[in-house]
Design an enzyme around this catalytic site. Structure first.
Site, short mmCIF file in Angstrom:
data_model
loop_
_atom_site.label_atom_id
_atom_site.label_comp_id
_atom_site.label_asym_id
_atom_site.label_seq_id
_atom_site.Cartn_x
_atom_site.Cartn_y
_atom_site.Cartn_z
N SER A 158 0.84 -1.20 0.00
CA SER A 158 0.00 0.00 0.00
C SER A 158 0.87 1.25 0.00
O SER A 158 2.03 1.21 0.46
CB SER A 158 -0.89 0.01 1.25
OG SER A 158 -1.53 1.25 1.42
N TYR B 22 -0.16 -0.09 10.52
CA TYR B 22 -0.50 -0.55 9.17
C TYR B 22 0.65 -0.24 8.20
O TYR B 22 1.05 -1.10 7.41
CB TYR B 22 -1.78 0.14 8.70
CG TYR B 22 -2.24 -0.28 7.33
CD1 TYR B 22 -2.63 -1.59 7.08
CD2 TYR B 22 -2.30 0.63 6.28
CE1 TYR B 22 -3.06 -1.99 5.82
CE2 TYR B 22 -2.73 0.26 5.02
CZ TYR B 22 -3.11 -1.05 4.78
OH TYR B 22 -3.53 -1.44 3.53
#
Length: 306
Positions: free
Chosen positions: A158, A184
Site C-alpha cells: 500500500s 498498518y
C-alpha cells in the site's frame, strides 16, 4: 536498473491486463479471495484457465464466491481452504496440506488501521496478519513454488508504507505508543521488504517476487477507518475493484513482467521514488536490502518460537 513500465495504467482492469493469457495447467492461491480485490484477482486468474484456491478465514463466504467465479468463468477448478493468517498453526496447516507445484501465490489478504489488538503470542495484529502470516505462508509453500520452476509471488502492499519504516526493535508496539496507521504502514513496508529479500534468496529456484499498491478501492478493508477520514478521501479518484485488482493480476500472470523481480509496482507500472509530501511512489527504506535481510531473519525467529 531501469524502471520497468507496461502499456497499462491506473484505469486498466484485471481483465484487460490478462487478456489473451492462457493459464491452463497453472495453479494459484489467493489469500483473502472472498472479498474486495481478492475476488476479482481470483476471477481473472480462473477466467484465464488457472486452478485457483481461495485461502480465506470465512469458508462459507469463500464457497459463495467460488460458486460465483465458477459460474462467471466456466472454470470448475476453483476451491476454498481455511486459513487464519494471524495464527501460525493455521498457516502451517494450510501449507502442509498443499500437494504438487504452485505457480502463483497472491498474498492479498489484510487488515487496515484497526484498534490495538494482539495475538496470543503478543504480536501486534496488523503486523502478524499482513506480514508474518504471509511470510510464514510463503516459506511454507516454498517447496511447491520451487517445484513449479517459474513461480510468481505477489504481495499486496500500500502507499501507506510511506507512513512508517519497520521497527525491528519494537515491531509490536511494546515500547512506543500504538498508532493504527503507523502499525498498518509498518506492515505494508514489510510486504515490500519481503519481496526484495525473497527475490534474492529464491532467484535460483525461478521464483520471482514483487509487491504492489493496488490503489484506493472502497472495500471492507476500510471498516476501521473513521467516516470523516473516508469522506476526506472522496477528493481522490476511487478505483473499481476490477481496476484495483489489475496490478496484482499483471504481476501474477502477464508475460510482460516475466523475470521481473524484487520491485514495487503501482498502476501496473514500477513505482517511481517517492517525492516528499506526495502519496505515491516508493520509500527508499522499503527497498533497502540490509533492512530486508534483517526483517527476514527476525521474522523467521519469531515464527520459530511458536
Amino acid at each position: 536498473m531501469s524502471r520497468f513500465t507496461t502499456p497499462f495504467g491506473s484505469e486498466s482492469t484485471a481483465a484487460e491486463v490478462i487478456a489473451g493469457v492462457d493459464l491452463t495447467g497453472r495453479r494459484a492461491v489467493v489469500t483473502g479471495g472472498a472479498s474486495g480485490i481478492g475476488v476479482e484477482t481470483a476471477r481473472a486468474l480462473a477466467g484465464a484457465g488457472a486452478e485457483v484456491t481461495l485461502a480465506v478465514r470465512n469458508t462459507a463466504a469463500g464457497e459463495r464466491v467460488a460458486a460465483q467465479i465458477i459460474e462467471s468463468t466456466g472454470n470448475n477448478h476453483v476451491f476454498v481452504a481455511p486459513i487464519e493468517l494471524a495464527d501460525p498453526e493455521s498457516v502451517r496447516a494450510f501449507a502442509g496440506s498443499w500437494t504438487g507445484p504452485l505457480h502463483i501465490l497472491v498474498n492479498n489478504a489484510g487488515v487496515m488501521a484497526e484498534p490495538l489488538n494482539r495475538t496470543p503470542q503478543g504480536w501486534e495484529h496488523q503486523f502478524a496478519t499482513n506480514h508474518l502470516g504471509h511470510f510464514g505462508l510463503s516459506l511454507g509453500l516454498y517447496d511447491a513454488l520451487a517445484a513449479a520452476g517459474d513461480a510468481r509471488v505477489v504481495s499486496v502492499s500500500s502507499s501507506a508504507h510511506l507512513r512508517s519504516d519497520v521497527h525491528p526493535d519494537d515491531f509490536h508496539f511494546e515500547h512506543r505508543p500504538y498508532e493504527p496507521w503507523a502499525a498498518y504502514g509498518q506492515s505494508k513496508t514489510a510486504n515490500i521488504l519481503f519481496a526484495v529479500e525473497a527475490a534474492e534468496r529464491w532467484a535460483a529456484d525461478g521464483i520471482v517476487t514483487n509487491a504492489l499498491m493496488p490503489g484506493g478501492i472502497r472495500t471492507a478493508l476500510q471498516r476501521h477507518v473513521p467516516a470523516d477520514m473516508q469522506k476526506q478521501w472522496d477528493q481522490y479518484r476511487w478505483k473499481t475493484v476490477e481496476q484495483g485488482a489489475a496490478t496484482s493480476v499483471l504481476l501474477a500472470a502477464s508475460p510482460l513482467v516475466q523475470g521481473v523481480t524484487g520491485r514495487y509496482f503501482e498502476d501496473s507500472n514500477e513505482a517511481l521514488p517517492n517525492v516528499a509530501g506526495e502519496n505515491t511512489g516508493v520509500a527508499p527504506y522499503a527497498l533497502d536490502p540490509e533492512s530486508a535481510t534483517r526483517l527476514w531473519d527476525l521474522s523467521e525467529k519469531l515464527l520459530a518460537q511458536v
